[in-house]
Design an enzyme around this catalytic site. Structure first.
Site, PDB file in Angstrom:
ATOM      1  N   HIS A 150       0.141   5.028   6.911  1.00 39.11           N
ATOM      2  CA  HIS A 150       0.805   5.601   5.746  1.00 39.11           C
ATOM      3  C   HIS A 150       1.250   7.039   5.995  1.00 39.11           C
ATOM      4  CE1 HIS A 150      -2.073   2.492   4.268  1.00 39.11           C
ATOM      5  NE2 HIS A 150      -0.975   2.080   3.648  1.00 39.11           N
ATOM      6  N   ASP A 186      -2.632   8.547   7.606  1.00 41.55           N
ATOM      7  CA  ASP A 186      -3.547   7.732   8.397  1.00 41.55           C
ATOM      8  C   ASP A 186      -2.703   6.940   9.394  1.00 41.55           C
ATOM      9  OD1 ASP A 186      -2.456   5.626   6.915  1.00 41.55           O
ATOM     10  OD2 ASP A 186      -4.191   5.433   5.597  1.00 41.55           O
ATOM     11  N   SER A 243       0.799  -1.222   0.000  1.00 42.28           N
ATOM     12  CA  SER A 243       0.000   0.000   0.000  1.00 42.28           C
ATOM     13  C   SER A 243       0.833   1.274   0.000  1.00 42.28           C
ATOM     14  CB  SER A 243      -0.941   0.015   1.209  1.00 42.28           C
ATOM     15  OG  SER A 243      -0.216  -0.086   2.420  1.00 42.28           O
TER      16      SER A 243
END
Length: 418
Positions: free
Chosen positions: A338, A335, A47
């Protein structure tokens, strides 16, 4: 045809627009774009560098909603940040168009020469990593999709002599391993931590990653940058779960440090085996740890909390359509899992210009060929076919994809010492 698809195509054609660019200005006529420093950029990972592939999968790990992309030129695209990710900045510095997610390409009937991103959120080195969150493309599957790209996309545009040369001059970025800890080893849904010690698990991951890097090499990759895992014990997700008395959950960082140490040794071994390849390690752990310990040195005022609102008991992602911190440039974390665009820009800049971080990516990877023998795996120019002893066979690719499924039946005694 969706608005997102059209927007992504426009970015692919005209390049990455930096966040501070004026969006309303008309494009100048007869613009001359600079020649790219390399012919293509291929991205593999999770991600951290997913540019939208997971929006095409059935998974909880998706960022195709606001406030993700709040500072990106076309809004939410599936990137797990408020704006650009590390590979966007690296591609921009390499003077390449924004690297397309391979998920977009599946609807695109044209040859793309500037590279693809196969990165998939929650994906890991091991096949089973992250699957409790839904579908993902593990590292093994990403390599299989790159093989498909070579066979079905690139061979339409390059002959049997040109293709090896093209691939040898491209850069291959690998951001993988974080999810193997976050959504596997320290995840309650798995029993991995009961089966393996931290040393054994680090050895298992590095052994598997070594096989995967060799597969990329056999498919033509000669310039590879592998990023360390960051200090995830300092990330907001770990702070909420483990509530450490110190600034970070150091027992988690200790696990990651084992992997990073073994990774360096594995890359050294691969360099000695693959003489015509340049394989580098980007030392991301120390850089992010320094950002956390000395945030003001990097322009941050908050290096502990997420910028967006994250729901309790969730998976660490932003709550849809909620407010975010007003000054995203001052936050390290977007977040719970990340980084912000500002942090991504710093990491990319360090990789491109700082010899202590990426061992001079700009100098070694861009300034010279890896070796005179870079085309040592030349195709047969008579038949135009790749020799089977150089390309992984379908069985080999399948074994890469499935090896982790059967790893529990193998003794760790032989490799966990490394």
């Amino acid at each position: 045809m969706s608005l997102l698809f059209v927007s992504v195509l426009l970015i692919e054609l005209f390049g990455f627009v930096k966040p501070d660019a004026v969006q309303d200005q008309a494009a100048p006529e007869n613009i001359v774009l600079p020649d790219p420093l390399v012919p293509g950029l291929y991205v593999f990972g999770d991600s951290q560098v997913d540019s939208g592939l997971n929006t095409h999968l059935h998974t909880l790990m998706t960022a195709m909603y606001k406030p993700y992309g709040i500072d990106f030129s076309i809004g939410a695209t599936g990137r797990f940040s408020n704006g650009a990710i590390i590979t966007d900045f690296l591609g921009h510095d390499l003077q390449l168009p924004t690297t397309l997610s391979y998920g977009v390409y599946r609807s695109l009937d044209k040859v793309v020469r500037s590279g693809f991103s196969y990165a998939s959120a929650s994906a890991g080195i091991l096949h089973k990593t992250g699957l409790e969150l839904g579908e993902n493309w593990s590292m093994g599957k990403q390599i299989a999709m790159f093989n498909k790209t070579v066979q079905e996309n690139l061979r339409r545009n390059y002959n049997s002599t040109e293709l090896p040369k093209y691939l040898s001059e491209c850069i291959f970025l690998v951001f993988i391993g974080t999810s193997d800890y976050e959504t596997n080893y320290i995840e309650v849904y798995y029993n991995t931590s009961k089966k393996y010690t931290s040393e054994q698990f680090g050895s298992l991951l590095v052994m598997q990653l070594g096989y995967q890097l060799k597969a990329l090499y056999r498919l033509g990759a000669r310039r590879i940058v592998v990023f360390e895992i960051g200090p995830i014990g300092c990330y907001p997700a770990s702070l909420k779960v483990f509530v450490p008395r110190t600034k970070c959950a150091e027992h988690i960082n200790d696990m990651v440090a084992i992997f990073n140490r073994k990774l360096h040794r594995k890359i050294e071994a691969l360099r000695s085996q693959l003489k015509d390849a340049t394989i580098l390690v980007a030392e991301m752990y120390g850089l992010i740890k320094d950002m956390i310990e000395r945030p003001s040195s990097y322009g941050f005022t908050d290096a502990r909390n997420s910028c967006c609102q994250v729901g309790s008991g969730g998976i660490g992602l932003c709550v849809p359509e909620t407010d975010v911190c007003p000054n995203r440039q001052a936050n390290l974390f977007w977040d719970d899992l990340h980084l912000t665009e500002a942090a991504n820009a710093i990491i990319a800049g360090k990789c491109f210009t700082d010899s202590d971080f990426c061992v001079s990516t700009a100098g070694i990877l861009l300034g010279q060929s890896p070796s005179e023998n870079v085309l040592s795996f030349d195709v047969n120019v008579v038949t135009g076919e790749w020799p089977s002893y150089e390309l992984p066979t379908p069985q080999e690719l399948a074994s890469l994809y499935l090896l982790s499924l059967f790893s529990h039946i193998k003794s760790l005694k032989g490799f966990c010492k490394g």
